[in-house]
Design a protein around this motif. Structure first.
Motif, short mmCIF file in Angstrom:
data_model
loop_
_atom_site.label_atom_id
_atom_site.label_comp_id
_atom_site.label_asym_id
_atom_site.label_seq_id
_atom_site.Cartn_x
_atom_site.Cartn_y
_atom_site.Cartn_z
N ARG A 1 -9.09 -9.95 -9.20
CA ARG A 1 -7.89 -9.41 -10.17
C ARG A 1 -6.56 -10.08 -9.82
N LEU A 2 -6.28 -10.70 -8.13
CA LEU A 2 -5.47 -11.26 -7.83
C LEU A 2 -5.15 -11.76 -8.89
N GLU A 3 -5.30 -13.04 -9.34
CA GLU A 3 -5.06 -13.68 -10.15
C GLU A 3 -5.12 -13.91 -11.78
N LYS A 4 -5.94 -12.71 -12.16
CA LYS A 4 -5.50 -11.96 -13.59
C LYS A 4 -4.81 -11.78 -13.94
N ASN A 5 -4.73 -10.11 -13.25
CA ASN A 5 -3.91 -9.10 -12.89
C ASN A 5 -3.94 -8.24 -12.24
N PRO A 6 -2.67 -9.08 -11.19
CA PRO A 6 -2.78 -8.04 -10.06
C PRO A 6 -2.01 -6.18 -10.12
N LEU A 7 -1.61 -6.27 -11.02
CA LEU A 7 -1.18 -4.50 -10.91
C LEU A 7 -2.39 -4.02 -10.80
N ARG A 8 -3.94 -4.09 -11.74
CA ARG A 8 -4.83 -3.07 -11.26
C ARG A 8 -5.55 -3.30 -9.43
N ILE A 9 -4.77 -4.32 -9.01
CA ILE A 9 -5.09 -4.22 -8.11
C ILE A 9 -4.73 -2.39 -7.12
N LEU A 10 -3.50 -2.02 -7.46
CA LEU A 10 -2.74 -1.16 -7.58
C LEU A 10 -3.43 0.06 -7.40
N ASP A 11 -4.37 -0.04 -8.76
CA ASP A 11 -4.99 1.44 -8.88
C ASP A 11 -6.30 1.53 -8.39
N CYS A 12 -7.02 0.02 -7.68
CA CYS A 12 -7.88 -0.05 -7.33
C CYS A 12 -8.81 1.62 -6.03
N LYS A 13 -9.67 2.20 -6.79
CA LYS A 13 -9.54 3.48 -5.35
C LYS A 13 -10.16 3.72 -4.42
N VAL A 14 -11.56 2.22 -4.30
CA VAL A 14 -12.05 1.23 -3.61
C VAL A 14 -10.79 0.97 -1.67
N ASP A 15 -10.36 0.57 -2.33
CA ASP A 15 -9.07 0.01 -1.16
C ASP A 15 -7.88 0.45 -1.05
N ARG A 16 -7.87 1.68 -2.02
CA ARG A 16 -6.67 2.88 -2.14
C ARG A 16 -5.62 3.40 -0.78
N ASP A 17 -6.68 3.01 0.34
CA ASP A 17 -6.45 3.25 1.79
C ASP A 17 -5.92 1.70 2.61
N HIS A 18 -5.97 0.60 1.88
CA HIS A 18 -5.13 -0.40 2.93
C HIS A 18 -3.93 -0.26 2.91
N GLU A 19 -3.92 -0.43 4.49
CA GLU A 19 -2.98 -0.94 4.13
C GLU A 19 -1.58 -1.25 3.39
#
Length: 420
Positions: free
Chosen positions: A198-216
Motif C-alpha cells: 500500500r505504500l505507493e498505491k494508497n499509503p493512507l490505508r496503512i493507518l487503517d492496518c489492524k496488524v501494525d496498529r501498535d507500531h511506533e
C-alpha cells in the motif's frame, strides 16, 4: 446426508424476524422523512465495477469478494457493499439529469464478503445504506450524519459516539500522501506485506492496518489535518458548525480513515461507547466521495453516504437491553367443537382476515383443551368458541383472555367487539 448452513450465514427465525421487520420499517419511515427514496440494485454486478468503485488496494477487492464466471465467460461478483452499485445505477439511468437535485437514495439488502466470521460480522450480512449525489454543500454532509444518528437514537440506543475527520480534497490528499510515504518508507520493511504493497498505491490505508496498529510510526504519522488547504479546512469547519447547530455531539479524530479508496473531505464513524459490545465498536462508517461517479463513467458529481450493518445494530440493541416494541400474538384464535363447527371454521377465519384481523385456528383435530392451550401459547387476545349451539344462533362465544370474561356475540358483530 445432513445439510448445514454455510459458515458465516444465519437463519433468521420468526421471533427474530419480527425485530428485523420493525427495524427495516423504521428505516423506511425515517428515510421518507428526510426525503430519501429507495433503490434496489442486483445482488451481483460486473467484477470490474467493484475493482474501480471500491478500490483495487482494499481488502474487500483483494481478499473478500465472492467472484465467479458465468456461462458466457463474464466475471461477476456478489456485491460486497452498496455504494458502487448505487452509483452505477445513478450513471446508467442518467439520474444526474433529473430535475430534482441532489438525488437522495437509500437501500436495504444483503451484501457478501468472504472474511473470518465473528460476532456481528457475517459473510452474508444486511446493509442499510444512504447516498446523496449532486451536491457539494457541507450542509448535506451534516444531514446524512444526522439521519444516521437519528436512526440509532429512535431505536433506543445510548452511549453513541460520533467521530468525524476530513480527508481533504485532491490537493490536500496528495500532499498528505507524499508526507506519509516519506514517513513510512525508511522502515516499511518492519510492516506487514499488505502495508508494504500500500505504500505507493494508497499509503493512507496503512493507518487503517489492524496488524501494525501498535507500531511506533503509527502514532507519529503526519496528520491529514495539518495538510488541509484553505478550501478543505473551511469545508470541514462548516460541517462541524452545522453539527453544532443540530446539537449533535461529535469528536474530531485525525486518525480516522475509511477503508475504501473513494473517500475525500468528510469522513465519519458512529461507535458504541461502552463495555460489553466486543472488540469491534464501530456501528456505521461513511463519508464524501466526490470522484466516484466520474470513476464509474459518469459526469463529475459530488456525493456522500454511509452504510450500516443490521446485524451489528441488533447486537448493540441486545447488549444495551433495548426491547423493540414488536407486535406479538394474535387478535383472536378460533376454537371449534364438533364436526359442523370445524366445517364452518375456514369460511369464518377467511372473513375475519379479510377484515384485517390477525387470526388462526386448529388444523390438528385437537380437543377444546388443546386448542385453548394453543391460543394461550400464541398470545391471542380473544378466543372465539364455535360449537353447534353457537352455529344455531349464528353467533360465537368471545372470551377475553386477559379477564376470562365471556360474551355471546352475533357473527356480524365480531368486528365491533374485537376491532376496538
Amino acid at each position: 446426508m445432513k445439510y448445514k448452513i454455510p459458515r458465516g450465514t444465519q437463519d433468521i427465525l420468526p421471533a427474530q424476524s419480527k425485530k428485523w421487520q420493525y427495524i427495516e420499517q423504521k428505516a423506511h419511515d425515517l428515510c421518507k422523512r428526510y426525503n430519501y427514496q429507495e433503490i434496489r440494485t442486483p445482488m451481483f454486478e460486473q467484477t470490474e465495477l467493484f475493482a474501480r468503485g471500491v478500490g483495487d488496494t482494499t481488502d474487500i477487492v483483494q481478499k473478500e469478494m465472492y467472484t465467479f464466471e458465468d456461462r458466457g465467460g463474464r466475471s461477476l461478483t456478489l456485491r460486497p457493499e452498496g455504494t458502487a452499485s448505487t452509483v452505477r445505477a445513478f450513471v446508467e439511468n442518467k439520474m444526474h439529469g433529473w430535475a430534482d437535485q441532489p438525488v437522495k437514495l437509500y437501500y436495504i439488502g444483503p451484501m457478501f464478503r468472504y472474511e473470518r466470521p465473528q460476532s456481528g460480522r457475517m459473510r452474508q450480512f444486511v446493509q442499510l445504506g444512504v447516498e446523496a449525489m449532486g451536491s457539494a454543500d457541507p450542509a448535506i454532509d451534516a444531514e446524512v450524519i444526522g439521519l444516521a444518528m437519528d436512526f440509532y437514537r429512535e431505536l433506543g440506543l445510548k452511549n453513541l459516539k460520533l467521530v468525524v475527520n476530513s480527508l481533504g480534497d485532491k490537493e490536500s490528499r496528495n500532499n498528505h500522501r507524499n508526507a506519509l510515504i516519506d514517513h513510512f518508507k525508511p522502515r516499511i520493511s518492519e510492516f506487514c506485506g499488505d502495508c508494504q504493497s500500500r505504500l505507493e498505491k494508497n499509503p493512507l490505508r496503512i493507518l487503517d492496518c489492524k496488524v501494525d496498529r501498535d507500531h511506533e510510526l503509527m502514532s507519529s504519522a503526519p496528520s491529514i489535518l495539518d495538510y488541509l488547504n484553505e478550501e478543505s479546512l473551511d469545508y470541514f469547519k462548516k460541517v462541524q458548525q452545522f453539527l453544532n447547530d443540530m446539537e449533535i455531539p461529535y469528536e474530531v479524530d485525525a486518525t480516522l480513515v475509511r477503508g475504501l479508496d473513494y473517500y475525500n473531505n468528510t469522513a465519519f464513524e458512529i461507535m458504541i461507547d461502552g463495555e460489553g459490545f466486543g472488540a469491534i465498536t464501530t456501528l456505521t462508517g461513511g463519508g464524501r466521495y466526490n470522484g466516484l461517479v466520474e470513476e464509474i463513467g459518469g459526469p463529475t458529481t459530488p456525493g456522500i453516504g454511509f452504510a450500516l450493518s443490521l446485524e451489528r445494530l441488533l447486537m448493540a440493541l441486545d447488549t444495551q437491553g433495548v426491547e423493540l416494541p414488536v407486535e406479538q400474538g394474535l387478535d383472536a384464535y378460533l376454537v371449534t367443537m364438533g364436526d359442523q363447527a370445524k366445517e364452518a371454521a375456514p369460511k369464518l377465519l377467511h372473513q375475519l382476515r379479510k377484515k384485517g384481523l390477525t387470526v388462526d385456528g386448529d388444523y390438528l383435530g385437537r380437543k377444546m383443551k388443546g386448542q385453548m392451550k394453543a391460543a394461550d401459547r400464541q398470545q391471542a387476545e380473544y378466543v372465539l368458541i364455535l360449537g353447534e349451539d353457537e352455529l344455531a344462533q349464528n353467533s360465537v362465544m368471545v372470551k377475553t383472555m386477559a379477564t376470562g370474561e365471556q360474551e355471546l356475540i352475533k357473527l356480524n358483530e365480531i368486528m365491533e367487539k374485537i376491532g376496538k
